[in-house]
Design an enzyme around this catalytic site. Sequence first.
Site, mmCIF file in Angstrom:
data_model
loop_
_atom_site.group_PDB
_atom_site.id
_atom_site.type_symbol
_atom_site.label_atom_id
_atom_site.label_comp_id
_atom_site.label_asym_id
_atom_site.label_seq_id
_atom_site.Cartn_x
_atom_site.Cartn_y
_atom_site.Cartn_z
ATOM 1 N N LYS A 80 0.854 -1.190 0.000
ATOM 2 C CA LYS A 80 0.000 0.000 0.000
ATOM 3 C C LYS A 80 0.889 1.238 0.000
ATOM 4 O O LYS A 80 1.898 1.284 0.726
ATOM 5 C CB LYS A 80 -0.893 -0.017 1.236
ATOM 6 C CG LYS A 80 -1.917 1.110 1.286
ATOM 7 C CD LYS A 80 -2.746 1.019 2.565
ATOM 8 C CE LYS A 80 -3.825 2.081 2.633
ATOM 9 N NZ LYS A 80 -4.574 2.023 3.916
ATOM 10 N N SER B 213 -9.531 2.045 3.165
ATOM 11 C CA SER B 213 -8.710 2.745 2.218
ATOM 12 C C SER B 213 -7.731 1.865 1.437
ATOM 13 O O SER B 213 -7.206 2.309 0.417
ATOM 14 C CB SER B 213 -7.910 3.833 2.949
ATOM 15 O OG SER B 213 -6.995 3.248 3.851
ATOM 16 N N SER C 162 -9.465 -0.171 7.414
ATOM 17 C CA SER C 162 -8.910 -0.023 6.055
ATOM 18 C C SER C 162 -8.220 -1.252 5.486
ATOM 19 O O SER C 162 -7.925 -1.291 4.293
ATOM 20 C CB SER C 162 -7.917 1.145 6.016
ATOM 21 O OG SER C 162 -8.611 2.368 5.934
#
Lengths: 95, 488
Positions: free
Chosen positions: B75, B150, B174
């Site tokens: 990420k 996210s 997330s």
Amino acid sequence: MAITAEDIRYIAELARLHLAPEEAARYAEHAGRIVEYVAQLNRLATASVEPTAHAVEAAGFSREDLPRPSDAAAAILANAPARDGDLFTVPKVLG
Amino acid sequence: MKTIHALAKRLQAGEVTSAALTEQYLARIAELNPALNAYLTVAGDLAMADARTADDRLRRRADLTPLTGVPIAIKDVIVTKGIRTTCGSKILADYLPPYDATVIARLRAAGAVILGKCNMDEFAMGSSNEHSAFGPVKNPWDTSRIPGGSSGGPAAAVAADCCAAALGSDTGGSIRQPASHCGIVGCKPTYGRVSRYGLVAFASSLDQIGPMTKDVRDAALLLEAIAGFDPNDSTALNVPVPSYQTELERGVRGLKIGVPKEYFVGGLDPEVAACIRSAIDTMKALGAEVSDISLPHTEYAVPCYYIIAPAEASANLARYDGVRFGLRAGNGAVSLKAMYGATRTDGFGPEVTLRILLGTYVLSSGYYDAYYRKAQQVRTLIKQDFLTAFNAVDAILTPTAPTTAFRFGEKTADPLQMYLSDIYTISCNLAGLPGVSIPCGFVNRLPVGLQLIGRPLDEATLLRIAYAYEQATPWHTQQPEAGISQPS
């Protein structure tokens, strides 16, 4: 509690954000609804409750602050938006 | 299925080289990413160099780990030396970190190949990936739908087999919510279990890095690789990391699982609820003792979070000022203050701006006690609910998200509706507890996730329950029909 566009402009100033008037109105509406929503916490009596800053009690140790060699200076300076040699440059601070 | 453990077996048996495998993944990313937008940066040359180093290690059979030669995605909130790290924000669009996060250093030491950096909501603020400055990620199961957020990029990359596994971060759900929407396994460890050094800060008392994988065994081995004490993070816990993998096969017989009644109220999609009920039956059939429990302060978790997280974010994001790194706007500005304002206004998207405003508001003079202190007190009550529950049960079972993946644009007009997507995941972060989401079925061909929440530092029991359930069900073997060939 309602948040006015004027409140938002004041907060934006504190947070170093420039908002156009129509943006200030939109953020005031959204932030106002969220602040109204979070106000439901006031239904809970918490006078005698200790606040929790970190969920895990053991978190937060200290170690000796010892100098260590680093070769990152060039890579750090390479990220500077504006520089003069090995210095970061900024707009004039003092008049 | 191209799990880490399956690939490790083939790499170590000499059936495939890391270079060949990495090339196949890079080709698959090149083919699928234009449609999915899961990767923001593909580090092709660096990945091939990593792969050749891994192949040398594999040939010498020197110091092999299950990750040696295995291609992993990261990420874009975790810093990678020399690989652009954007946090999904225009303000960091060209940022080249001068160092590796501790988790990256550990993956590299284990011999993993870093394929690239995955898309996300800007600064990890969002539940749909629609808040990325670089465009939304598409859900591989249905590209008209959000992947969750996210960590939408890593979730989509894992689900579409554009990497063997990924690392995400979880501040209010997330990792777990996008794992649920993309039909993969996502694990948020106990706060402090994994070092946050090099994780770009959103809300420092809530953020945690964790694995996003194709099955539970991979989550166990990836967590084992990244967990543990780090002198560079003062909140990293100095406690031994168990061998999660060896615990996996112990089964669930005799374990007590609690189901909180507050999680099955209005807002939960009935078909998602049916999947969860069916999973509860499976747990019982496997020998777990399931009972109803109560977490009375559940309804206060989202409001509590939306004081604490924006407050911490408003302080953390003060560092983006156009001086030392990142974007600078207003170069002709007459004052430093004008340059700060121009930079931050130009660099931050609307959701980040809203949260900075909210956070600044609740921390501003005269409001601190009414909001921030109040929220910290409620946080204590939420944590106590869980600790009380764990006197009677070993783990708590809930839905991960109230619905399956929603459509683009469905919740963008109303931030509060978006925030309620995380209604089942946020408590875990407030209480610092570990949580795992695993696939537990489909509704209209969209994946549904089951969440397990555990005692502090008891990831082992969660993974053990998750593994027993996974091995008894077919869900994790299902893959989206991306319409293209799999890497061989």
